[in-house]
Write an enzyme that holds these catalytic residues in place. Structure first.
Site, PDB file in Angstrom:
ATOM      1  NE  ARG A 193     -55.153  46.338   6.444  1.00 60.58           N
ATOM      2  CZ  ARG A 193     -54.150  45.772   5.763  1.00 60.58           C
ATOM      3  NH1 ARG A 193     -53.171  46.519   5.300  1.00 60.58           N
ATOM      4  NH2 ARG A 193     -54.147  44.474   5.544  1.00 60.58           N
ATOM      5  N   GLY A 240     -52.275  34.953   9.981  1.00 56.36           N
ATOM      6  CA  GLY A 240     -51.471  35.556   8.919  1.00 56.36           C
ATOM      7  C   GLY A 240     -51.366  34.696   7.671  1.00 56.36           C
ATOM      8  N   GLY A 247     -59.051  36.411   5.682  1.00 50.57           N
ATOM      9  CA  GLY A 247     -58.734  37.583   6.515  1.00 50.57           C
ATOM     10  C   GLY A 247     -59.959  38.331   7.011  1.00 50.57           C
ATOM     11  NE  ARG A 303    -118.468  61.484 -18.252  1.00 48.41           N
ATOM     12  CZ  ARG A 303    -117.880  61.623 -19.435  1.00 48.41           C
ATOM     13  NH1 ARG A 303    -116.601  61.290 -19.592  1.00 48.41           N
ATOM     14  NH2 ARG A 303    -118.556  62.084 -20.466  1.00 48.41           N
ATOM     15  N   GLY A 347     -45.873  45.470   1.330  1.00 44.51           N
ATOM     16  CA  GLY A 347     -44.539  44.963   1.623  1.00 44.51           C
ATOM     17  C   GLY A 347     -43.602  45.455   0.525  1.00 44.51           C
ATOM     18  CG  ASN A 352     -45.215  40.845  -2.048  1.00 44.36           C
ATOM     19  OD1 ASN A 352     -45.378  40.199  -3.082  1.00 44.36           O
ATOM     20  ND2 ASN A 352     -45.628  40.418  -0.869  1.00 44.36           N
ATOM     21  CG  ASN A 393    -104.338  56.433 -26.352  1.00 45.13           C
ATOM     22  OD1 ASN A 393    -103.210  56.823 -26.595  1.00 45.13           O
ATOM     23  ND2 ASN A 393    -105.191  57.111 -25.598  1.00 45.13           N
ATOM     24  CB  ALA A 429     -60.635  34.010   0.555  1.00 43.20           C
ATOM     25  NE  ARG A 449     -92.945  49.376  -8.767  1.00 37.23           N
ATOM     26  CZ  ARG A 449     -93.722  48.688  -7.927  1.00 37.23           C
ATOM     27  NH1 ARG A 449     -93.300  47.596  -7.364  1.00 37.23           N
ATOM     28  NH2 ARG A 449     -94.944  49.112  -7.661  1.00 37.23           N
TER      29      ARG A 449
HETATM   30  C1  UD1 Z   1     -49.939  41.286   1.839  1.00 34.93           C
HETATM   31  C2  UD1 Z   1     -48.423  41.038   1.881  1.00 34.93           C
HETATM   32  C3  UD1 Z   1     -47.701  42.295   1.400  1.00 34.93           C
HETATM   33  C4  UD1 Z   1     -48.164  42.656   0.015  1.00 34.93           C
HETATM   34  C5  UD1 Z   1     -49.682  42.796  -0.054  1.00 34.93           C
HETATM   35  C6  UD1 Z   1     -50.131  42.902  -1.482  1.00 34.93           C
HETATM   36  C7  UD1 Z   1     -48.081  39.495   3.761  1.00 34.93           C
HETATM   37  C8  UD1 Z   1     -47.591  39.338   5.155  1.00 34.93           C
HETATM   38  N1  UD1 Z   1     -48.046  40.725   3.228  1.00 34.93           N
HETATM   39  O1  UD1 Z   1     -50.198  42.337   2.756  1.00 34.93           O
HETATM   40  O2  UD1 Z   1     -46.299  42.056   1.373  1.00 34.93           O
HETATM   41  O3  UD1 Z   1     -47.537  43.852  -0.404  1.00 34.93           O
HETATM   42  O4  UD1 Z   1     -50.324  41.632   0.510  1.00 34.93           O
HETATM   43  O5  UD1 Z   1     -51.465  43.237  -1.601  1.00 34.93           O
HETATM   44  O6  UD1 Z   1     -48.505  38.521   3.160  1.00 34.93           O
HETATM   45  N2  UD1 Z   1     -55.544  36.272   4.756  1.00 34.93           N
HETATM   46  C9  UD1 Z   1     -55.862  35.014   5.187  1.00 34.93           C
HETATM   47  N3  UD1 Z   1     -55.558  34.654   6.473  1.00 34.93           N
HETATM   48  C10 UD1 Z   1     -54.906  35.476   7.330  1.00 34.93           C
HETATM   49  C11 UD1 Z   1     -54.556  36.769   6.872  1.00 34.93           C
HETATM   50  C12 UD1 Z   1     -54.884  37.137   5.582  1.00 34.93           C
HETATM   51  O7  UD1 Z   1     -56.436  34.221   4.438  1.00 34.93           O
HETATM   52  O8  UD1 Z   1     -54.647  35.066   8.486  1.00 34.93           O
HETATM   53  C13 UD1 Z   1     -55.903  36.674   3.371  1.00 34.93           C
HETATM   54  C14 UD1 Z   1     -56.753  37.916   3.273  1.00 34.93           C
HETATM   55  O9  UD1 Z   1     -58.127  37.601   3.267  1.00 34.93           O
HETATM   56  C15 UD1 Z   1     -56.304  38.536   1.956  1.00 34.93           C
HETATM   57  C16 UD1 Z   1     -54.874  38.032   1.783  1.00 34.93           C
HETATM   58  O10 UD1 Z   1     -54.701  36.968   2.702  1.00 34.93           O
HETATM   59  O11 UD1 Z   1     -57.085  38.088   0.852  1.00 34.93           O
HETATM   60  C17 UD1 Z   1     -53.845  39.116   2.080  1.00 34.93           C
HETATM   61  O12 UD1 Z   1     -54.046  39.620   3.384  1.00 34.93           O
HETATM   62  P1  UD1 Z   1     -53.965  41.169   3.676  1.00 34.93           P
HETATM   63  O13 UD1 Z   1     -54.247  41.373   5.114  1.00 34.93           O
HETATM   64  O14 UD1 Z   1     -54.747  41.922   2.703  1.00 34.93           O
HETATM   65  O15 UD1 Z   1     -52.399  41.414   3.418  1.00 34.93           O
HETATM   66  P2  UD1 Z   1     -51.678  42.798   3.201  1.00 34.93           P
HETATM   67  O16 UD1 Z   1     -51.523  43.491   4.489  1.00 34.93           O
HETATM   68  O17 UD1 Z   1     -52.315  43.525   2.097  1.00 34.93           O
HETATM   69 CA    CA Z   2     -54.136  43.202   0.870  1.00 30.54          CA
END
Ligand code: UD1
Ligand code: CA
Length: 491
Positions: free
Chosen positions: A18, A82, A14, A440, A142, A170, A377, A12, A333
């Site tokens: 996007r 990653g 990331g 009034r 993926g 995946n 009323n 969690a 409310r």
């Molecule tokens: C990832 C998979 C992909 C798969 C897809 C499914 C990889 C490299 N790719 O891609 O094969 O089809 O999920 O939905 O794993 N996160 C971290 N730290 C980081 C990067 C990401 O905790 O450094 C977390 C994000 O918050 C997210 C999860 O990992 O909850 C997946 O990351 P995301 O960037 O969504 O991966 P995808 O590009 O969707």
């Molecule tokens: Ca994802």
């Protein structure tokens, strides 16, 4: 038996780039519940001890999870290198034989699917089992690439033109044998294009070592990931239709179901009817045989059996008893308590007030900070003047009172039992019980004066028209074409 010696790692951290909103996608709600909590609650229900990797907007994500009353271990990912790196840094929490890794952005997953994953993994001897799915639009995921017995996952940007047509994706949910993870996680190579460590490389690494890799195909709608606002919309539509279908099986009728918003924690009793465009949100509970007509918003409320909310009504943080009517075009409310058999009509606003059984306020009224007894009323156009510019004051109207039309009740003021106020009154003093208050200006009638007045006005008008040139210029309406959003012009 179900958890089979498993610890979960939820990713969690990331950046949600996007999403383009500068806010972690995991904080966004799907049908009223933040996305990350779907995964967390699923693991809580299965009783699987959990580690959550946090990084971007960690404080908000941690707070949400802590408030969900599931004790998890948090690990901070300092540099977002990653998914492979995110799992690697959780090593010290790997206290079970199996490690279940899940992306945090898949809110449609079910407990049954995870149970199936745990069960088949443990009976297969695989070092990793992962969930895959067929998608007709696999872009962004993926792909699962097979070559004889060899399996690998290749990320979108590394696919050959031919591989781009592979529709097996995946899902981002994997169950590893701990030993395999320990032996291999540090051998993942940095991806030269994205400068990230891909967790998915472990699949190829297992296959290269001739270790068993198992894939379980599951329905795509259970493993959709959310990377963009469009995908959030798609996932929420699916979740919402699941919720609506559930309530349909419980005897609730939805008119134009695709237009209705309903949260995951809403409850609706049998025989109730929900009209077009209604929003029922934030844990609202609706009894049986209720009607919520078109375009109402019912937010964090309780509505008891047989009550009727007429169209275009907004009710927030309030309770409505049985057999009561509210609306159309009413607004309740901030802690309004409506009793049984109450009638609240059109263009009535009620705030922080209590209205006891059998009372009514049917037209064009504001009741704020008031307590209204039974059988009262409230005449059309009545206003409680609850605010003096500095403080709020209360109005109390006791049982059996009749408030005439167009009254202003200047708070603090008490109207005692069975009293009566005359239409058009401005009530500034308490009214004793069973009394009539008239506040009034007294009316005066000047007999025959109307005719005289009419003749006088007529003469004056005739003389002013003949002496002046009447010019009227009408400005031409200058319509400017609406500017479309830039990106839409290119569609
Ligand atoms: C990832 C998979 C992909 C798969 C897809 C499914 C990889 C490299 N790719 O891609 O094969 O089809 O999920 O939905 O794993 N996160 C971290 N730290 C980081 C990067 C990401 O905790 O450094 C977390 C994000 O918050 C997210 C999860 O990992 O909850 C997946 O990351 P995301 O960037 O969504 O991966 P995808 O590009 O969707
Ligand atoms: Ca994802």
């Amino acid at each position: 038996m179900k958890t089979l010696n498993t610890r979960a790692i939820v990713l969690a951290a990331g950046k949600s780039s996007r999403f383009k909103t500068n806010r972690s996608k995991l904080l966004y709600s799907v049908c009223g519940q933040p996305m990350i909590l779907y995964t967390i609650k699923l693991l809580k229900n299965l009783g699987i001890p959990t580690t959550v990797v946090v990084g971007y907007q960690a404080d908000e994500i941690k707070k949400l999870i802590k408030d969900s009353a599931f004790k998890v271990d948090f690990i901070s990912q300092k540099e977002l290198l990653g998914t492979g790196n995110a799992v690697a840094i959780t090593k010290k929490t790997w206290d079970k034989d199996n490690i279940l890794v899940m992306n945090g952005d898949g809110p449609l997953l079910t407990e049954e699917i995870i149970e199936e994953l745990l069960y088949s993994h443990n009976n297969s001897g695989a070092v990793v089992t992962f969930l895959s799915s067929h998608s007709m639009n696999p872009e962004g995921y993926g792909r699962v690439i097979r070559d004889g017995k060899h399996v690998s996952i290749i990320e979108e940007r590394n696919l050959t033109d031919e591989q781009k047509f592979v529709t097996l994706i995946n899902s981002g949910i994997y169950l590893f044998k701990k030993n395999f993870l320990q032996d291999n996680i540090d051998n993942i190579q940095l991806d030269s294009i994205k400068k990230e460590y891909y967790l998915t490389d472990l699949i190829k690494m297992a296959s290269d070592q001739a270790l068993k890799v198992k894939t379980i195909p599951v329905p795509y709608d259970n493993v959709r990931g959310v990377n963009t606002l469009e995908e959030l919309w798609a996932v929420e539509q699916i979740k919402r239709s699941q919720i609506i279908k559930h309530w349909m099986t419980q005897g609730v009728r939805f008119e134009l179901a695709q237009s209705i918003h309903i949260d995951w924690d809403v409850e609706i009793g049998i025989g109730s009817y929900i009209g077009t465009g209604v929003h029922i949100i934030r844990g609202t509970k609706i009894g049986s045989n209720c009607t919520i007509n078109a375009f109402c918003i019912i937010d964090n409320c309780k509505i008891d059996d047989n009550s009727y909310i007429h169209s275009h009504t907004v009710v927030q943080d309030s309770k409505i008893g049985k057999n009561s009517h509210v609306g159309p075009f009413a607004r309740l409310r901030n802690n309004v308590l409506i009793g049984n058999n109450v009638n609240i009509g059109n263009f009535v606003e009620i705030k922080n007030s209590e209205i006891a059984d059998d009372s009514s306020a049917k037209h064009l009224t504001y009741l704020g900070d008031s307590k209204i007894g039974k059988n009262v009323n409230i005449g059309a156009g009545t206003i409680t003047c609850n605010y003096d510019g500095v403080n709020k004051h209360r109005t109390e109207i006791k049982d059996g009172v009749f408030i005439g039309s167009n009254n202003t009740l200047v708070a603090p003021v008490v109207i005692e039992k069975d009293a009566y106020t005359a239409a058009g009154s401005t009530i500034t003093k308490d009214v004793p019980k069973e009394s009539l208050a008239i506040a009034r200006a007294r009316q005066e009638n000047k007999v025959g004066y109307a005719k005289k007045l009419k003749n006088k006005n007529k003469k004056e008008t005739e003389s002013s028209v003949s002496s002046s040139v009447h010019k009227e210029k009408r400005s031409k309406l200058n319509f400017v074409g609406a500017v479309k959003p830039k990106s839409a012009q290119n569609l």
